[in-house]
Design a protein around this motif. Structure first.
Motif, PDB file in Angstrom:
ATOM      1  N   VAL A  45       0.848  -1.193   0.000  1.00 13.05           N
ATOM      2  CA  VAL A  45       0.000   0.000   0.000  1.00 13.05           C
ATOM      3  C   VAL A  45       0.885   1.245   0.000  1.00 13.05           C
ATOM      4  O   VAL A  45       1.835   1.343   0.785  1.00 13.05           O
ATOM      5  CB  VAL A  45      -0.926   0.028   1.236  1.00 13.05           C
ATOM      6  CG1 VAL A  45      -1.796   1.285   1.222  1.00 13.05           C
ATOM      7  CG2 VAL A  45      -1.796  -1.224   1.282  1.00 13.05           C
ATOM      8  N   SER A  83      -2.755   1.751  -4.393  1.00 18.45           N
ATOM      9  CA  SER A  83      -2.047   3.031  -4.375  1.00 18.45           C
ATOM     10  C   SER A  83      -3.007   4.186  -4.622  1.00 18.45           C
ATOM     11  O   SER A  83      -4.007   4.048  -5.343  1.00 18.45           O
ATOM     12  CB  SER A  83      -0.929   3.058  -5.426  1.00 18.45           C
ATOM     13  OG  SER A  83      -1.445   2.949  -6.729  1.00 18.45           O
ATOM     14  N   ALA A  87      -6.380   3.205  -2.594  1.00 23.09           N
ATOM     15  CA  ALA A  87      -5.911   2.843  -1.251  1.00 23.09           C
ATOM     16  C   ALA A  87      -6.685   3.613  -0.188  1.00 23.09           C
ATOM     17  O   ALA A  87      -6.109   4.240   0.696  1.00 23.09           O
ATOM     18  CB  ALA A  87      -4.412   3.113  -1.124  1.00 23.09           C
ATOM     19  N   VAL A  92      -8.334  -0.982   1.910  1.00 20.89           N
ATOM     20  CA  VAL A  92      -7.352  -1.706   2.727  1.00 20.89           C
ATOM     21  C   VAL A  92      -8.057  -2.701   3.646  1.00 20.89           C
ATOM     22  O   VAL A  92      -7.611  -3.844   3.802  1.00 20.89           O
ATOM     23  CB  VAL A  92      -6.495  -0.715   3.538  1.00 20.89           C
ATOM     24  CG1 VAL A  92      -5.582  -1.454   4.512  1.00 20.89           C
ATOM     25  CG2 VAL A  92      -5.664   0.153   2.591  1.00 20.89           C
ATOM     26  N   TYR A 114       3.236  -3.999   3.471  1.00 19.23           N
ATOM     27  CA  TYR A 114       4.149  -2.861   3.302  1.00 19.23           C
ATOM     28  C   TYR A 114       3.320  -1.598   3.132  1.00 19.23           C
ATOM     29  O   TYR A 114       2.325  -1.585   2.407  1.00 19.23           O
ATOM     30  CB  TYR A 114       5.028  -3.062   2.066  1.00 19.23           C
ATOM     31  CG  TYR A 114       5.829  -1.821   1.691  1.00 19.23           C
ATOM     32  CD1 TYR A 114       7.065  -1.564   2.280  1.00 19.23           C
ATOM     33  CD2 TYR A 114       5.340  -0.901   0.771  1.00 19.23           C
ATOM     34  CE1 TYR A 114       7.791  -0.427   1.961  1.00 19.23           C
ATOM     35  CE2 TYR A 114       6.061   0.242   0.439  1.00 19.23           C
ATOM     36  CZ  TYR A 114       7.285   0.472   1.042  1.00 19.23           C
ATOM     37  OH  TYR A 114       7.993   1.603   0.724  1.00 19.23           O
ATOM     38  N   TYR A 115       3.749  -0.524   3.810  1.00 23.84           N
ATOM     39  CA  TYR A 115       3.067   0.758   3.645  1.00 23.84           C
ATOM     40  C   TYR A 115       4.084   1.882   3.501  1.00 23.84           C
ATOM     41  O   TYR A 115       5.048   1.975   4.272  1.00 23.84           O
ATOM     42  CB  TYR A 115       2.160   1.074   4.838  1.00 23.84           C
ATOM     43  CG  TYR A 115       1.569   2.472   4.745  1.00 23.84           C
ATOM     44  CD1 TYR A 115       0.479   2.724   3.915  1.00 23.84           C
ATOM     45  CD2 TYR A 115       2.132   3.539   5.435  1.00 23.84           C
ATOM     46  CE1 TYR A 115      -0.040   4.006   3.786  1.00 23.84           C
ATOM     47  CE2 TYR A 115       1.620   4.822   5.315  1.00 23.84           C
ATOM     48  CZ  TYR A 115       0.536   5.049   4.490  1.00 23.84           C
ATOM     49  OH  TYR A 115       0.032   6.316   4.356  1.00 23.84           O
ATOM     50  N   THR A 137      -2.144   5.021  10.278  1.00 24.61           N
ATOM     51  CA  THR A 137      -1.716   5.129   8.888  1.00 24.61           C
ATOM     52  C   THR A 137      -2.704   6.023   8.152  1.00 24.61           C
ATOM     53  O   THR A 137      -3.917   5.806   8.229  1.00 24.61           O
ATOM     54  CB  THR A 137      -1.682   3.729   8.244  1.00 24.61           C
ATOM     55  OG1 THR A 137      -0.707   2.933   8.931  1.00 24.61           O
ATOM     56  CG2 THR A 137      -1.319   3.807   6.781  1.00 24.61           C
ATOM     57  N   LEU A 139      -4.530   7.014   5.093  1.00 24.51           N
ATOM     58  CA  LEU A 139      -4.878   6.472   3.783  1.00 24.51           C
ATOM     59  C   LEU A 139      -5.454   7.557   2.876  1.00 24.51           C
ATOM     60  O   LEU A 139      -5.620   8.707   3.285  1.00 24.51           O
ATOM     61  CB  LEU A 139      -5.834   5.296   3.962  1.00 24.51           C
ATOM     62  CG  LEU A 139      -5.171   4.128   4.732  1.00 24.51           C
ATOM     63  CD1 LEU A 139      -6.193   3.105   5.166  1.00 24.51           C
ATOM     64  CD2 LEU A 139      -4.074   3.483   3.898  1.00 24.51           C
ATOM     65  N   PHE A 175       6.997  -0.680   7.512  1.00 23.01           N
ATOM     66  CA  PHE A 175       6.366   0.635   7.519  1.00 23.01           C
ATOM     67  C   PHE A 175       7.384   1.712   7.178  1.00 23.01           C
ATOM     68  O   PHE A 175       8.366   1.885   7.897  1.00 23.01           O
ATOM     69  CB  PHE A 175       5.778   0.943   8.900  1.00 23.01           C
ATOM     70  CG  PHE A 175       4.670   0.020   9.316  1.00 23.01           C
ATOM     71  CD1 PHE A 175       3.437   0.075   8.705  1.00 23.01           C
ATOM     72  CD2 PHE A 175       4.870  -0.907  10.331  1.00 23.01           C
ATOM     73  CE1 PHE A 175       2.409  -0.777   9.086  1.00 23.01           C
ATOM     74  CE2 PHE A 175       3.853  -1.761  10.732  1.00 23.01           C
ATOM     75  CZ  PHE A 175       2.618  -1.694  10.104  1.00 23.01           C
ATOM     76  N   LYS A 177       6.838   5.171   7.228  1.00 22.64           N
ATOM     77  CA  LYS A 177       5.997   6.311   7.587  1.00 22.64           C
ATOM     78  C   LYS A 177       6.439   6.793   8.957  1.00 22.64           C
ATOM     79  O   LYS A 177       7.255   6.164   9.622  1.00 22.64           O
ATOM     80  CB  LYS A 177       4.519   5.915   7.636  1.00 22.64           C
ATOM     81  CG  LYS A 177       4.151   4.968   8.774  1.00 22.64           C
ATOM     82  CD  LYS A 177       2.700   4.553   8.692  1.00 22.64           C
ATOM     83  CE  LYS A 177       2.322   3.589   9.823  1.00 22.64           C
ATOM     84  NZ  LYS A 177       1.935   4.268  11.051  1.00 22.64           N
TER      85      LYS A 177
END
Length: 485
Positions: A45, A83, A87, A92, A114-115, A137, A139, A175, A177
């Motif tokens: 993602v 994506s 996303a 998700v 995976y983000y 997260t 989105l 991650f 992020k």
């Protein structure tokens, strides 16, 4: 009498064919479930462009390209990619729910998540966080109301771990992020955080709490995270610094710190922290107006896996298959900078039939030596070697350097890329192209050519930071065309 014997015989047969519950349980323990056909699935993602008022991240697109090539290199080929506008939170959630309900969700398999994108912190409402902040997260559909309440579009860690607890497969979480942005409000356009700490709208929070009710102990998992809860990750023109370092550490064996041909989780964590700092310095030198800091602290968990070999984490029973083109192509693509070298096809033509002549032109803001690669299918060709060019001058190819020779569109059909490498001095790279097994050596050679290494030297009792430039390559340019029937 015969009737009595017959009744006794039936009773004995019944006893032998119906073991007691205790014996049935014992027989189950003696023949445990074995997954004879393990498989690996990945949910990838990435959100670089958001629906609402969230700052975009330019590097996420490169992250998705690089991580998917990397996963295929690790023989993880069952990849679901979500994506940008594909996303959203509902997208998700649906992907997780589909996996949980599928027959792929079984012990012995691998589920990798995976983000890459923004992270956000919200006020902890259920008291399960020591710092009174929940991580989430961000989105595609994240949104805030006029009172700065988050109304939709975040995957709160409570909900994420509730879903992960329902997955029986080994869980690998990566991650790229960050979770904290309040201390960087307005400072850095490459911080991967939604700036500020927010509350979640009660109506939306109830929806999250409903999906977080299933609480199971998280077992058989590994987390590779760019930062700790209170730190920031960073984006860049070459993609997320953590994603780049994570892939480099494994793919190019750079994380093998003790040189024993094995990479442990602890070694990879240490390498990522150091390499991200080096990349930050490198980017500051290569790109104008890019602010990238240099203090990074990746977080890998749980502690019990720190001594494990990365190969065992990914269930690699044999070395991954060689990926000749993707390795070198990914390296060259990550080095492309349009600020110095500008390539364009003459006439603006982008599609050529087989055997058509292809002409292009080039200008550079710096003088140096030029090498040109042609990449098509699984092959590479060195089209021009170490030609001196001057800054500001327009060059037409092949006329200005190779009169009488032509660049011809050839099979396989599809994409062909022209790469131009500008260096301070002539490069010795032709020898690397003669054998496919030297592809990794060429990739490392090119990466070393642009790497800027941060060192600390001791002068008496004082230390000073020294930037040691190994950069022979000044810039990489690229132009792409399609070969058609």
């Amino acid at each position: 009498m015969r009737a009595i014997y017959l009744i006794l015989l039936i009773f004995l047969i019944g006893c032998t064919t119906n073991p007691s519950p205790k014996k049935r349980e014992l027989s189950k323990l003696q023949t445990p479930y074995i997954n004879k056909n393990p498989r690996s699935d990945a949910l990838v993602v990435g959100v670089g462009k958001y629906k609402n008022r969230i700052r975009p991240l330019d590097g996420v697109k490169k992250d998705l390209t690089n991580i998917k090539k990397f996963l295929k290199y690790l023989n993880i080929n069952n990849i679901t990619t979500l994506s940008d506008n594909k996303a959203s939170l509902s997208d998700v959630r649906r992907a997780f729910d589909n996996y949980i309900r599928s027959d792929k969700n079984r012990k012995g398999n691998i589920f990798l998540f995976y983000y890459s994108g923004h992270g956000v912190q919200v006020i902890d409402e259920n008291g399960d966080e020591k710092d009174k902040k929940d991580e989430a997260t961000a989105l595609w559909d994240i949104d805030l109301d006029d009172n700065d309440f988050i109304t939709e579009g975040i995957l709160l860690d409570d909900e994420l771990y509730s879903m992960l607890g329902q997955i029986k497969s080994k869980k690998i979480l990566i991650f790229d992020k960050c979770h904290s942005g309040s201390s960087h409000r307005g400072y850095n356009p490459y911080i991967k955080a939604v700036e500020g700490e927010y509350k979640v709208l009660p109506k939306f929070l109830k929806q999250i709490e409903k999906r977080s009710q299933i609480k199971k102990e998280l077992k058989d998992f590994v987390i590779f995270s760019a930062t700790k809860d209170d730190q920031e990750a960073e984006d860049s023109p070459i993609g997320g610094l953590f994603t780049n370092s994570f892939i480099d550490g494994i793919l190019y064996k750079k994380a093998d710190i003790d040189k024993n041909r094995k990479i442990t989780v602890a070694e990879l964590e240490k390498f990522c922290g150091i390499n991200i700092s080096n990349l930050a310095v490198n980017i500051r030198n290569r790109y104008e107006n890019v602010l990238v800091k240099g203090n990074f602290d990746p977080y890998f968990a749980p502690k019990k896996v720190r001594g494990q070999n990365i190969s065992s984490i990914f269930n690699l029973k044999s070395p991954p298959k060689s990926q000749h083109k993707p390795l070198l192509e990914s390296t060259l693509d990550s080095l492309v900078s349009y600020n110095t070298l500008k390539l364009s096809l003459l006439g603006g033509k982008t599609h050529f039939k087989e055997k058509d002549r292809v002409r292009f032109e080039l200008t550079s803001t710096k003088s140096g030596y030029l090498n040109i690669f042609i990449a098509y299918g699984d092959s590479y060709r060195l089209f021009m070697k170490n030609q001196k060019i001057e800054e500001g001058k327009l060059y037409a190819f092949p006329n200005d350097f190779m009169a009488g020779k032509h660049l011809v569109a050839k099979r396989p059909l599809g994409t062909t890329k022209i790469y131009a490498l500008l260096s301070r001095k002539p490069l010795s790279i032709k020898e690397y192209l003669s054998k496919k097994e030297n592809d990794l050596s060429l990739t490392n050679y090119l990466r070393k050519g642009v790497m800027v290494v941060a060192k600390r030297e001791k002068e008496g009792t004082k230390h000073k930071s020294v930037i040691e430039k190994e950069a022979d390559i000044l810039s990489v340019g690229r132009v792409v065309f399609e070969v058609i029937k």
